[in-house]
Design a protein around this motif. Structure first.
Motif, PDB file in Angstrom:
ATOM      1  N   GLU A 187       0.828  -1.204   0.000  1.00 38.57           N
ATOM      2  CA  GLU A 187       0.000   0.000   0.000  1.00 38.57           C
ATOM      3  C   GLU A 187       0.861   1.253   0.000  1.00 38.57           C
ATOM      4  OE1 GLU A 187      -3.702   1.839  -0.253  1.00 38.57           O
ATOM      5  OE2 GLU A 187      -3.024  -0.214  -0.559  1.00 38.57           O
ATOM      6  N   ARG A 188       1.930   1.258   0.766  1.00 45.05           N
ATOM      7  CA  ARG A 188       2.828   2.415   0.790  1.00 45.05           C
ATOM      8  C   ARG A 188       3.469   2.632  -0.580  1.00 45.05           C
ATOM      9  NH1 ARG A 188       4.066   4.530   5.646  1.00 45.05           N
ATOM     10  NH2 ARG A 188       3.380   3.381   7.507  1.00 45.05           N
ATOM     11  N   VAL A 189       3.935   1.554  -1.177  1.00 44.93           N
ATOM     12  CA  VAL A 189       4.586   1.662  -2.480  1.00 44.93           C
ATOM     13  C   VAL A 189       3.583   2.122  -3.541  1.00 44.93           C
ATOM     14  CG1 VAL A 189       5.677   0.319  -4.313  1.00 44.93           C
ATOM     15  CG2 VAL A 189       6.401   0.013  -1.948  1.00 44.93           C
ATOM     16  N   ARG A 190       2.364   1.602  -3.471  1.00 49.39           N
ATOM     17  CA  ARG A 190       1.356   1.964  -4.463  1.00 49.39           C
ATOM     18  C   ARG A 190       1.004   3.445  -4.380  1.00 49.39           C
ATOM     19  NH1 ARG A 190      -3.772   3.036  -4.982  1.00 49.39           N
ATOM     20  NH2 ARG A 190      -4.085   2.971  -2.734  1.00 49.39           N
ATOM     21  N   ILE A 191       0.910   3.981  -3.170  1.00 52.09           N
ATOM     22  CA  ILE A 191       0.492   5.370  -2.982  1.00 52.09           C
ATOM     23  C   ILE A 191       1.482   6.347  -3.612  1.00 52.09           C
ATOM     24  CG2 ILE A 191       0.222   7.146  -1.212  1.00 52.09           C
ATOM     25  CD1 ILE A 191      -1.194   5.109   0.516  1.00 52.09           C
ATOM     26  N   ILE A 192       2.779   6.049  -3.546  1.00 53.53           N
ATOM     27  CA  ILE A 192       3.771   6.975  -4.083  1.00 53.53           C
ATOM     28  C   ILE A 192       4.225   6.586  -5.489  1.00 53.53           C
ATOM     29  CG2 ILE A 192       4.597   7.610  -1.797  1.00 53.53           C
ATOM     30  CD1 ILE A 192       6.950   5.765  -2.167  1.00 53.53           C
ATOM     31  N   GLY A 193       3.593   5.579  -6.091  1.00 55.25           N
ATOM     32  CA  GLY A 193       3.899   5.230  -7.475  1.00 55.25           C
ATOM     33  C   GLY A 193       5.135   4.372  -7.664  1.00 55.25           C
ATOM     34  N   GLY A 194       5.488   3.554  -6.681  1.00 56.90           N
ATOM     35  CA  GLY A 194       6.639   2.668  -6.813  1.00 56.90           C
ATOM     36  C   GLY A 194       6.225   1.241  -7.118  1.00 56.90           C
ATOM     37  N   THR A 195       7.173   0.335  -7.032  1.00 57.60           N
ATOM     38  CA  THR A 195       6.917  -1.093  -7.262  1.00 57.60           C
ATOM     39  C   THR A 195       7.533  -1.900  -6.131  1.00 57.60           C
ATOM     40  OG1 THR A 195       8.929  -1.339  -8.608  1.00 57.60           O
ATOM     41  CG2 THR A 195       6.870  -0.821  -9.768  1.00 57.60           C
ATOM     42  N   LEU A 196       6.929  -3.061  -5.873  1.00 55.30           N
ATOM     43  CA  LEU A 196       7.404  -3.941  -4.791  1.00 55.30           C
ATOM     44  C   LEU A 196       7.405  -5.371  -5.272  1.00 55.30           C
ATOM     45  CD1 LEU A 196       8.156  -4.176  -1.709  1.00 55.30           C
ATOM     46  CD2 LEU A 196       5.758  -4.772  -1.352  1.00 55.30           C
ATOM     47  N   ASP A 197       8.475  -6.077  -4.966  1.00 52.74           N
ATOM     48  CA  ASP A 197       8.580  -7.503  -5.273  1.00 52.74           C
ATOM     49  C   ASP A 197       9.027  -8.208  -3.997  1.00 52.74           C
ATOM     50  OD1 ASP A 197       8.763  -9.956  -6.505  1.00 52.74           O
ATOM     51  OD2 ASP A 197      10.800  -9.615  -7.244  1.00 52.74           O
ATOM     52  N   ALA A 198       8.205  -9.101  -3.491  1.00 54.65           N
ATOM     53  CA  ALA A 198       8.517  -9.803  -2.242  1.00 54.65           C
ATOM     54  C   ALA A 198       8.132 -11.262  -2.381  1.00 54.65           C
ATOM     55  CB  ALA A 198       7.769  -9.175  -1.066  1.00 54.65           C
ATOM     56  N   GLY A 199       8.992 -12.133  -1.834  1.00 55.29           N
ATOM     57  CA  GLY A 199       8.693 -13.552  -1.892  1.00 55.29           C
ATOM     58  C   GLY A 199       9.813 -14.391  -1.315  1.00 55.29           C
ATOM     59  N   PRO A 200       9.542 -15.695  -1.084  1.00 59.93           N
ATOM     60  CA  PRO A 200      10.558 -16.587  -0.510  1.00 59.93           C
ATOM     61  C   PRO A 200      11.650 -16.917  -1.507  1.00 59.93           C
ATOM     62  CG  PRO A 200       8.570 -17.809  -1.068  1.00 59.93           C
ATOM     63  CD  PRO A 200       8.252 -16.369  -1.312  1.00 59.93           C
ATOM     64  N   LEU A 201      12.809 -17.303  -0.974  1.00 61.59           N
ATOM     65  CA  LEU A 201      13.956 -17.715  -1.787  1.00 61.59           C
ATOM     66  C   LEU A 201      14.117 -19.226  -1.724  1.00 61.59           C
ATOM     67  CD1 LEU A 201      16.482 -14.922  -0.716  1.00 61.59           C
ATOM     68  CD2 LEU A 201      15.109 -15.030  -2.807  1.00 61.59           C
ATOM     69  N   PRO A 202      14.776 -19.832  -2.716  1.00 60.31           N
ATOM     70  CA  PRO A 202      14.938 -21.300  -2.720  1.00 60.31           C
ATOM     71  C   PRO A 202      15.665 -21.847  -1.502  1.00 60.31           C
ATOM     72  CG  PRO A 202      15.455 -20.369  -4.880  1.00 60.31           C
ATOM     73  CD  PRO A 202      15.289 -19.213  -3.944  1.00 60.31           C
ATOM     74  N   ASP A 203      16.576 -21.046  -0.901  1.00 64.33           N
ATOM     75  CA  ASP A 203      17.345 -21.556   0.235  1.00 64.33           C
ATOM     76  C   ASP A 203      16.607 -21.418   1.560  1.00 64.33           C
ATOM     77  OD1 ASP A 203      17.370 -18.841   0.532  1.00 64.33           O
ATOM     78  OD2 ASP A 203      19.548 -18.645   0.739  1.00 64.33           O
ATOM     79  N   GLY A 204      15.338 -20.978   1.535  1.00 66.56           N
ATOM     80  CA  GLY A 204      14.572 -20.830   2.764  1.00 66.56           C
ATOM     81  C   GLY A 204      14.525 -19.422   3.299  1.00 66.56           C
ATOM     82  N   GLY A 205      15.200 -18.482   2.634  1.00 66.50           N
ATOM     83  CA  GLY A 205      15.175 -17.096   3.062  1.00 66.50           C
ATOM     84  C   GLY A 205      14.014 -16.335   2.445  1.00 66.50           C
ATOM     85  N   PHE A 206      14.106 -15.010   2.530  1.00 68.01           N
ATOM     86  CA  PHE A 206      13.033 -14.159   2.007  1.00 68.01           C
ATOM     87  C   PHE A 206      13.659 -12.891   1.455  1.00 68.01           C
ATOM     88  CE2 PHE A 206       9.156 -11.647   1.943  1.00 68.01           C
ATOM     89  CZ  PHE A 206       8.195 -12.607   1.652  1.00 68.01           C
ATOM     90  N   ARG A 207      13.015 -12.328   0.430  1.00 68.00           N
ATOM     91  CA  ARG A 207      13.545 -11.146  -0.256  1.00 68.00           C
ATOM     92  C   ARG A 207      12.446 -10.109  -0.424  1.00 68.00           C
ATOM     93  NH1 ARG A 207      13.432  -9.656  -5.712  1.00 68.00           N
ATOM     94  NH2 ARG A 207      15.160  -8.318  -6.406  1.00 68.00           N
ATOM     95  N   VAL A 208      12.756  -8.865  -0.082  1.00 69.54           N
ATOM     96  CA  VAL A 208      11.857  -7.731  -0.290  1.00 69.54           C
ATOM     97  C   VAL A 208      12.620  -6.700  -1.108  1.00 69.54           C
ATOM     98  CG1 VAL A 208      10.559  -5.863   0.782  1.00 69.54           C
ATOM     99  CG2 VAL A 208      10.583  -8.123   1.839  1.00 69.54           C
ATOM    100  N   ALA A 209      12.117  -6.384  -2.295  1.00 66.24           N
ATOM    101  CA  ALA A 209      12.767  -5.414  -3.172  1.00 66.24           C
ATOM    102  C   ALA A 209      11.734  -4.373  -3.579  1.00 66.24           C
ATOM    103  CB  ALA A 209      13.345  -6.100  -4.407  1.00 66.24           C
ATOM    104  N   ALA A 210      12.066  -3.094  -3.363  1.00 71.43           N
ATOM    105  CA  ALA A 210      11.162  -2.001  -3.698  1.00 71.43           C
ATOM    106  C   ALA A 210      11.902  -0.958  -4.506  1.00 71.43           C
ATOM    107  CB  ALA A 210      10.573  -1.378  -2.435  1.00 71.43           C
ATOM    108  N   GLN A 211      11.203  -0.380  -5.469  1.00 73.09           N
ATOM    109  CA  GLN A 211      11.737   0.744  -6.239  1.00 73.09           C
ATOM    110  C   GLN A 211      10.808   1.929  -6.027  1.00 73.09           C
ATOM    111  OE1 GLN A 211      12.552  -0.236 -10.355  1.00 73.09           O
ATOM    112  NE2 GLN A 211      14.606  -0.902  -9.812  1.00 73.09           N
ATOM    113  N   LEU A 212      11.353   3.039  -5.509  1.00 76.07           N
ATOM    114  CA  LEU A 212      10.565   4.203  -5.136  1.00 76.07           C
ATOM    115  C   LEU A 212      11.008   5.411  -5.955  1.00 76.07           C
ATOM    116  CD1 LEU A 212      10.774   3.760  -1.251  1.00 76.07           C
ATOM    117  CD2 LEU A 212       9.134   2.733  -2.842  1.00 76.07           C
TER     118      LEU A 212
END
Length: 412
Positions: A379-404
């Motif tokens: 919601e924060r990213v959408r309000i200011i017109g950015g993009t967000l990519d979030a999801g699990p990684l194959p090794d069991g970790g997690f990744r959050v990537a945002a472009q603002l």
């Protein structure tokens, strides 16, 4: 949906998730029909001494409607019940041995019990009670005309039919309760997601108020003091500055009234100045001291306050998720600037990546949280017109990537 489609009956167990369960009523009805049709003819003619044509007619009337019972069990019951009573009356015209069951031979009982089970799976309690009362009434009434005297064996149809009706009704109501529970859980989950989204939007609005209110206050002060700071201004220009100051004060008052609606009793701590990119390093250091190794790559760049606030909140929520779900995992937080593209300007890239938690975890998993999670980030990213990519990684970790967005003109 047309009226014809609404009136079209559904087969028994049509709502089952497994295909073999949906086909089971058809298979049982077919087997009963194929088995009982010749059996009834043979038994009525060979054992009871009934005429072959009459026996065939009764067999068809008693067995064939079992196929209809898969779609319309109540209509099939009307036919089978009438045929069974008629068959009992017809048997009074022949002389059969006392050992044979009357008024309803065994094959009729088998078919009737299967039909009662189908009724229990489809009809409400009131209908099932009326069906059982009709069965018991007919059974008792025929007992007074028993050629060899009435016995308890003559009540088998009433007893077994009642058991089948009760069993089918219990299964139907249990299935209905489970279906309603699933529907309620689905509705509750949707409402929970909607409530979370609304709460996060209100929280963002409160925080953005602090950002915008600062700028509005500066405008008000500058416009209100212009005539004192710049004494040579023409009268028309002074009036223009006075109008600007009045409009800014009015807008600021409206924003404060709106904030009074959005801010709840638990939001007093949000009155402090809102954080930005400069405070992300402090947030990372606090997390590293408390929970585990965190590597931070800063980026020295000027961004709008709304972008800085959103970046800080995204990192804060991502690190909180690491603490809750992967305590002790190695985490990387990095800020960088990407080059402008053909259709957009330069962007602030924010990356939070954590590995799998150690075995055993370095600390206890936290059960409590803000309740916002990825919903708030998106919601924060959408309000200011950015993009967000979030999801699990194959090794069991997690990744959050945002472009603002990096500049005011890129904000939406």
């Amino acid at each position: 949906m047309t009226p014809v489609e609404e009136e079209r009956p559904h087969a028994l167990l049509a709502g089952a998730s497994r295909r073999w369960v949906r086909l089971l009523p058809w298979a049982v009805a077919f087997v009963l029909c194929v088995a009982l049709l010749p059996t009834t003819i043979v038994v009525l003619t060979a054992d009871y001494g009934l005429n072959g044509a009459v026996a065939a007619g009764l067999a068809v009337a008693q067995a064939a409607p079992l196929l209809l019972a898969v779609l319309r069990p109540l209509q099939a019951w009307y036919v089978v019940f009438t045929a069974d009573v008629a068959g009992a009356l017809v048997l009074l015209t022949v002389d059969f041995q006392e050992r044979l069951l009357w008024p309803f031979p065994p094959m009729e009982i088998v078919g009737y019990v299967g039909l009662c089970l189908a009724l229990g799976l489809r009809e409400p309690r009131r209908t099932l009670l009326l069906v059982w009362l009709a069965t018991a009434g007919a059974n008792v009434a025929l007992g007074f005309a028993a050629p060899h005297g009435f016995s308890a064996k003559g009540l088998l149809l009433t007893i077994l039919g009642g058991v089948a009706l009760l069993l089918g009704g219990v299964l139907r109501e249990r299935s209905e309760v489970q279906r309603r529970l699933v529907e309620q859980e689905t509705i509750s989950e949707a409402e929970r997601g909607r409530r979370t989204l609304l709460e996060e939007r209100a929280r963002i609005a409160r925080e953005l108020h602090d950002v915008v209110a600062h700028h509005m206050s500066v405008i008000t002060v500058q416009a209100g003091t212009a005539e004192y700071r710049l004494g040579t201004l023409p009268q028309e220009v002074r009036g223009e500055f006075t109008s600007i100051a009045a409009t800014a004060r009015e807008s600021l008052g409206e924003m404060r009234r709106l904030l009074g609606v959005l801010r709840n009793e638990e939001a007093h701590g949000e009155l402090v100045p809102q954080p930005g990119l400069a405070q992300i390093g402090q947030l990372v250091e606090a997390t590293a001291r408390a929970r585990g190794p965190v590597e931070f790559t800063p980026c020295d760049v000027e961004v709008p306050e709304a972008v800085g606030l959103s970046a800080y909140r995204i990192v804060q929520e991502a690190l909180a998720n690491v603490v809750r779900h992967a305590p002790g995992a190695r985490t990387q937080v990095s800020l960088s600037v990407t080059e402008p593209g053909p259709e957009r300007g330069a962007r602030l890239t924010l990356l939070v990546v954590n590995g799998a938690p150690p075995e055993p975890p370095a600390g206890p998993l936290e059960s409590s949280g803000t309740g916002h999670g990825l919903v708030g980030m998106r919601e924060r990213v959408r309000i200011i017109g950015g993009t967000l990519d979030a999801g699990p990684l194959p090794d069991g970790g997690f990744r959050v990537a945002a472009q603002l967005p990096l500049t005011e003109r890129d904000l939406t």
